[in-house]
Design a protein around this motif. Structure first.
Motif, PDB file in Angstrom:
ATOM      1  N   ALA A 135       0.802  -1.199  -0.006  1.00 32.44           N
ATOM      2  CA  ALA A 135       0.023   0.208  -0.065  1.00 32.44           C
ATOM      3  C   ALA A 135       0.775   1.305  -0.095  1.00 32.44           C
ATOM      4  O   ALA A 135       1.983   1.498   0.524  1.00 32.44           O
ATOM      5  N   ALA A 136       0.227   2.341  -0.511  1.00 28.75           N
ATOM      6  CA  ALA A 136       0.848   3.580  -0.632  1.00 28.75           C
ATOM      7  C   ALA A 136       0.001   4.487  -0.014  1.00 28.75           C
ATOM      8  O   ALA A 136      -0.964   4.532  -0.837  1.00 28.75           O
TER       9      ALA A 136
ATOM     10  N   ARG B 102     -10.651   0.637  -9.110  1.00 28.23           N
ATOM     11  CA  ARG B 102     -10.082  -0.464  -9.158  1.00 28.23           C
ATOM     12  C   ARG B 102      -9.589  -0.814 -10.492  1.00 28.23           C
ATOM     13  O   ARG B 102     -10.083  -0.486 -11.763  1.00 28.23           O
ATOM     14  N   ARG B 103      -8.140  -1.128 -10.584  1.00 31.66           N
ATOM     15  CA  ARG B 103      -7.392  -1.521 -11.795  1.00 31.66           C
ATOM     16  C   ARG B 103      -8.227  -3.121 -12.237  1.00 31.66           C
ATOM     17  O   ARG B 103      -8.073  -4.037 -11.294  1.00 31.66           O
ATOM     18  N   ALA B 104      -8.568  -3.178 -13.493  1.00 40.46           N
ATOM     19  CA  ALA B 104      -9.223  -4.414 -13.604  1.00 40.46           C
ATOM     20  C   ALA B 104      -8.189  -5.623 -13.818  1.00 40.46           C
ATOM     21  O   ALA B 104      -7.066  -5.504 -14.112  1.00 40.46           O
TER      22      ALA B 104
ATOM     23  N   PRO C 217       7.717  -1.631  -7.230  1.00 40.68           N
ATOM     24  CA  PRO C 217       6.735  -2.469  -8.082  1.00 40.68           C
ATOM     25  C   PRO C 217       5.351  -1.948  -7.834  1.00 40.68           C
ATOM     26  O   PRO C 217       5.217  -1.034  -6.822  1.00 40.68           O
ATOM     27  N   PRO C 218       4.434  -2.208  -8.457  1.00 41.74           N
ATOM     28  CA  PRO C 218       3.017  -1.811  -8.550  1.00 41.74           C
ATOM     29  C   PRO C 218       2.320  -2.332  -7.038  1.00 41.74           C
ATOM     30  O   PRO C 218       2.791  -3.274  -6.286  1.00 41.74           O
ATOM     31  N   VAL C 219       1.584  -1.652  -6.512  1.00 45.32           N
ATOM     32  CA  VAL C 219       0.844  -1.739  -5.186  1.00 45.32           C
ATOM     33  C   VAL C 219      -0.567  -2.124  -5.386  1.00 45.32           C
ATOM     34  O   VAL C 219      -1.157  -2.181  -6.353  1.00 45.32           O
ATOM     35  N   ASP C 220      -1.179  -2.731  -4.245  1.00 50.92           N
ATOM     36  CA  ASP C 220      -2.500  -3.213  -4.204  1.00 50.92           C
ATOM     37  C   ASP C 220      -3.463  -2.079  -3.832  1.00 50.92           C
ATOM     38  O   ASP C 220      -4.637  -2.368  -3.961  1.00 50.92           O
TER      39      ASP C 220
ATOM     40  N   LEU D 175      -1.088   1.076  -9.811  1.00 51.61           N
ATOM     41  CA  LEU D 175      -1.916  -0.039  -9.095  1.00 51.61           C
ATOM     42  C   LEU D 175      -1.369  -1.513  -9.872  1.00 51.61           C
ATOM     43  O   LEU D 175      -1.506  -1.109 -11.264  1.00 51.61           O
ATOM     44  N   GLY D 176      -1.327  -2.677  -9.296  1.00 48.79           N
ATOM     45  CA  GLY D 176      -1.371  -3.809  -9.982  1.00 48.79           C
ATOM     46  C   GLY D 176      -2.508  -4.256 -10.317  1.00 48.79           C
ATOM     47  O   GLY D 176      -3.550  -3.720  -9.975  1.00 48.79           O
ATOM     48  N   ALA D 177      -2.704  -5.502 -10.811  1.00 48.28           N
ATOM     49  CA  ALA D 177      -4.155  -5.828 -11.059  1.00 48.28           C
ATOM     50  C   ALA D 177      -5.039  -6.203  -9.831  1.00 48.28           C
ATOM     51  O   ALA D 177      -4.527  -6.493  -8.903  1.00 48.28           O
ATOM     52  N   GLY D 178      -6.115  -5.391  -9.981  1.00 46.85           N
ATOM     53  CA  GLY D 178      -6.940  -5.636  -8.977  1.00 46.85           C
ATOM     54  C   GLY D 178      -6.782  -4.739  -7.819  1.00 46.85           C
ATOM     55  O   GLY D 178      -7.305  -4.578  -6.817  1.00 46.85           O
ATOM     56  N   GLY D 179      -5.771  -3.833  -8.087  1.00 46.25           N
ATOM     57  CA  GLY D 179      -5.489  -2.835  -6.889  1.00 46.25           C
ATOM     58  C   GLY D 179      -6.431  -1.744  -6.773  1.00 46.25           C
ATOM     59  O   GLY D 179      -7.352  -1.585  -7.908  1.00 46.25           O
ATOM     60  N   ARG D 180      -6.457  -1.086  -5.918  1.00 50.20           N
ATOM     61  CA  ARG D 180      -7.657  -0.014  -5.278  1.00 50.20           C
ATOM     62  C   ARG D 180      -6.943   1.277  -5.205  1.00 50.20           C
ATOM     63  O   ARG D 180      -6.140   1.297  -4.434  1.00 50.20           O
ATOM     64  N   LEU D 181      -7.819   2.198  -5.439  1.00 48.47           N
ATOM     65  CA  LEU D 181      -7.366   3.578  -5.182  1.00 48.47           C
ATOM     66  C   LEU D 181      -8.558   4.141  -4.271  1.00 48.47           C
ATOM     67  O   LEU D 181      -9.810   4.145  -4.744  1.00 48.47           O
ATOM     68  N   LEU D 182      -8.114   4.669  -3.054  1.00 48.53           N
ATOM     69  CA  LEU D 182      -9.298   5.222  -2.094  1.00 48.53           C
ATOM     70  C   LEU D 182      -8.886   6.823  -2.072  1.00 48.53           C
ATOM     71  O   LEU D 182      -7.768   6.990  -1.440  1.00 48.53           O
TER      72      LEU D 182
END
Length: 215
Positions: A52-53, A213-215, A111-114, A139-146
């Motif tokens: 997470a970031a 969310r990244r698909a 690397p990308p984050v979740d 975001l990596g695959a399935g990763g989410r932005l809040l």
């Protein structure tokens, strides 16, 4: 020192926040509350821990909370004084958090984050769009932005928050930021809406939230 690639307005903002956090660092209390943002806590509590970031983290209160829940957490901010306060707090709590000095408009996770959290990172319209796109691209695959921010309507219908309309945002502007990606179809917007935040003594603040969310 200024971070390479900053706009003039961002440099001015950095100097402002550096002074505020430097003053807080010499005091006995953090600039913000020690606990996480309430909306972020509610949204992230049920997520499976990963990387997470916390972008525009300030003293890193959300990153610290995520680390306490098993996340591999990073706090990103352009204020060295804010990050110094966060490091001291992490040491005090015995939490492993990475603190990174960077501009939110150009930072990219590697690397990308979740999960990327952006809580009340108030920037000019173009800078907000750049920060949102950088977060989504991190975001990596399935990763989410809040993301939660002060809405421009807060000036007339709410209380508190910045009083400069240039650094407030709206649902329309946040959706436009997502649509500005080279591949916006890779991002699923789960929520983008104006919300009311109820405060003590019956007062109300007007926020805007984005969950994507990244698909």
């Amino acid at each position: 020192m200024s971070t390479p690639g900053m706009s003039g307005r961002t440099r001015e903002s950095r100097d402002f926040w550096e002074r505020r956090y430097a003053a807080a660092l010499t005091g006995s209390a953090p600039l913000w509350s020690a606990g996480p943002n309430a909306w972020v806590e509610a949204q992230a509590a049920g997520l499976t821990p990963g990387r997470a970031a916390d972008v525009g983290a300030g003293e890193g209160r959300n990153a610290l909370w995520l680390a306490s829940r098993g996340w591999e957490a990073q706090a990103v901010d352009f204020s060295s004084s804010a990050l110094a306060a966060g490091r001291a707090r992490a040491t005090e709590l015995g939490l492993a958090v990475t603190f990174t000095e960077a501009d939110a408009t150009t930072w990219r996770a590697d690397p990308p984050v979740d999960l990327v959290v952006m809580a009340y990172l108030q920037l000019a319209v173009d800078d907000t769009a750049a920060a949102v796109r950088s977060a989504l691209l991190s975001l990596g695959a399935g990763g989410r932005l809040l993301l939660v921010a002060h809405d421009r309507d807060n000036l007339t219908r709410g209380v508190g928050g910045p009083q400069d309309p240039a650094i407030l945002t709206t649902e329309v502007e946040l959706r436009a930021a997502v649509d500005g990606l080279d591949d916006p179809g890779a991002i699923e917007v789960l929520e983008c809406a104006q919300v009311e935040r109820h405060l003590e003594r019956g007062r109300t603040a007007i926020d805007v939230v984005l969950v994507a969310r990244r698909a």
